[in-house]
Design a protein around this motif. Structure first.
Motif, PDB file in Angstrom:
ATOM      1  N   TYR A  92      -8.133   5.325  -1.243  1.00 54.52           N
ATOM      2  CA  TYR A  92      -9.451   5.879  -1.580  1.00 54.52           C
ATOM      3  C   TYR A  92      -9.726   7.053  -0.640  1.00 54.52           C
TER       4      TYR A  92
ATOM      5  N   TYR B 156      -2.521  -0.552  -4.856  1.00 50.92           N
ATOM      6  CA  TYR B 156      -2.590  -0.323  -3.408  1.00 50.92           C
ATOM      7  C   TYR B 156      -2.748  -1.647  -2.689  1.00 50.92           C
TER       8      TYR B 156
ATOM      9  N   ARG C 223      -2.855  -4.911  -4.801  1.00 50.54           N
ATOM     10  CA  ARG C 223      -3.664  -4.988  -6.013  1.00 50.54           C
ATOM     11  C   ARG C 223      -2.975  -4.210  -7.137  1.00 50.54           C
TER      12      ARG C 223
ATOM     13  N   HIS D 188      -5.939   0.139 -10.833  1.00 51.64           N
ATOM     14  CA  HIS D 188      -7.167  -0.074 -11.597  1.00 51.64           C
ATOM     15  C   HIS D 188      -8.149   1.066 -11.390  1.00 51.64           C
TER      16      HIS D 188
ATOM     17  N   HIS E 108     -12.327   1.515 -11.139  1.00 53.23           N
ATOM     18  CA  HIS E 108     -13.595   0.779 -10.981  1.00 53.23           C
ATOM     19  C   HIS E 108     -14.667   1.461 -11.831  1.00 53.23           C
TER      20      HIS E 108
HETATM   21 FE   FE2 Z   1     -10.127  -0.826  -5.956  1.00 54.04          FE
END
Ligand code: FE2
Length: 303
Positions: free
Chosen positions: A172, A206, A227, A230, A232
Motif C-alpha cells: 500500500y 501481499y 493474502r 484483492h 478493497h
Molecule cells: Fe488489503
C-alpha cells in the motif's frame, strides 16, 4: 472483629460470581451484558486451559506490544483481530448476505468483508474512468466497472465507491516510499444508471505485516502471511448501510488460505484478460447490492 460473615473466594471457580456481582449495577444494559459474557468466557478459558502466570504475563505483553506497534503506518491491533478471524466474524455476523424473510429469493445483498488495516478516509475524489495508478506505478492495466443497486435491484445513482488496493509489488502507498501519497486510492460517484468505472493496475497479493508482534504469532503457529490479491471497496449512499468488502482475484493460490479469513465465494471476482491494441489488459466487472440502513462510516485504522 469477626470476618466469618464475609464471602471471600476460596476456589478458582468462586471468583466469577463475585466479579459478575461487582459489575451488575452497570447502568448501560448492553455494556453490562457484554462485560458479563466476556468475563464469563475469559474465566472459563483460563480454567479450561489452566493458564500459568508466565502465560498470563506473555498475553499481557502481547496486548501492550500490539498497541505500541500501532502508529500512522500500521494498525497492529486490527491486524491481531484479523488474524484471529474476529474481524471477519464481526463483518459476516453484521452483514448477512441473505435476509431471513419470505422475500429472500428476490433480494440480493453483497457479502461484506473485513475493513483491514489500510483504509484511509478522504481518498481523492475522481471522475468516472480516472486512473488511480498515479505517478510511475507500473503494472498490468486493469479496468473495473459495475453497478451499485439497492436490495430490490434498483440502481443507485450518486453512490460513493471508495476503492483502495496494494500495488503490483504488494505494498500500500503508506508502506512504500516509492509511491505517491494516496496512490491506488480513489472515490468514484455512480452515474445516473448507478454505474461506476475506474482504471488502475492489477494488484498483487501481499503478506500482512510480519515485523511486529503479529508476525511473531504467525511464525509461532507456522502460518503463512500471504493474502490473495484483492481490491478493497467501501460503497455508501444515504439511507443505506455502508458496504465494506473486498473483491479477490480468481486463480490466486491463497484464496483458500487467507490469513485473515476474508474470502467468501461471491467475493471472488472474475478477472478477464484481453489484448487491446497489442497490449494486455485485465477487466473486472463487479456489482454491489446495498441494504437499507444508516450510513455510518468506520473509524480509519490509519490517518
Ligand atoms: Fe488489503
Amino acid at each position: 472483629m469477626s470476618t466469618s460473615h464475609i464471602t471471600l473466594p476460596t476456589t478458582p471457580e468462586s471468583l466469577l460470581p463475585l466479579v459478575i456481582q461487582a459489575m451488575s449495577r452497570t447502568p448501560d444494559a448492553r455494556l453490562r451484558e457484554l462485560m458479563a459474557s466476556l468475563t464469563t468466557h475469559l474465566h472459563a478459558f483460563i480454567l479450561e486451559t489452566q493458564v500459568t502466570e508466565e502465560e498470563f504475563e506473555c498475553a499481557v505483553k502481547f496486548i501492550i506490544d500490539i498497541g505500541q506497534a500501532t502508529g500512522p503506518k500500521t494498525n497492529e491491533v486490527i491486524l491481531a483481530a484479523d488474524l484471529l478471524g474476529v474481524s471477519s466474524l464481526v463483518a459476516v455476523l453484521n452483514n448477512p448476505a441473505h435476509h431471513n424473510n419470505q422475500h429472500a429469493q428476490e433480494e440480493a445483498v453483497s457479502h461484506a468483508a473485513l475493513l483491514g488495516p489500510f483504509w484511509r478516509a478522504n481518498a481523492p475524489i475522481c471522475q468516472a474512468g480516472d486512473n488511480i495508478a498515479r505517478g510511475n506505478t507500473q503494472g498490468l492495466p486493469l479496468e473495473v466497472c459495475g453497478v451499485v443497486y439497492d436490495k430490490h435491484g434498483k440502481p443507485l445513482p450518486d453512490a460513493m465507491v471508495d476503492v483502495w488496493h496494494a500495488s503490483p509489488v504488494g505494498l500500500y502507498e503508506n508502506q512504500d516510499d516509492a509511491q505517491e501519497n494516496m496512490n491506488l486510492r480513489g472515490r468514484f460517484k455512480t452515474d445516473a444508471q448507478g454505474a461506476y468505472f475506474f482504471k488502475t493496475v492489477r494488484p498483487a497479493g501481499y503478506p500482512v505485516p510480519t515485523n511486529g508482534p503479529c508476525g511473531d504469532l504467525l511464525r509461532a503457529q507456522l502460518r503463512h502471511p500471504n493474502r490473495p490479491a484483492h481490491l478493497h471497496f467501501m460503497v455508501s449512499t444515504p439511507g443505506h448501510k455502508v458496504l465494506i468488502t473486498q473483491v479477490f482475484a480468481d486463480g490466486d493460490d491463497n484464496l483458500t488460505s487467507d490469513p485473515v479469513f476474508g474470502v467468501t465465494a461471491p467475493l471472488v471476482g472474475q478477472y478477464e484478460e484481453r489484448m487491446i491494441n497489442g497490449q494486455r489488459q485485465a477487466h473486472l466487472t463487479h456489482d454491489f447490492h446495498l441494504v437499507d440502513g444508516e450510513m455510518t462510516f468506520p473509524h480509519p485504522p490509519i490517518p
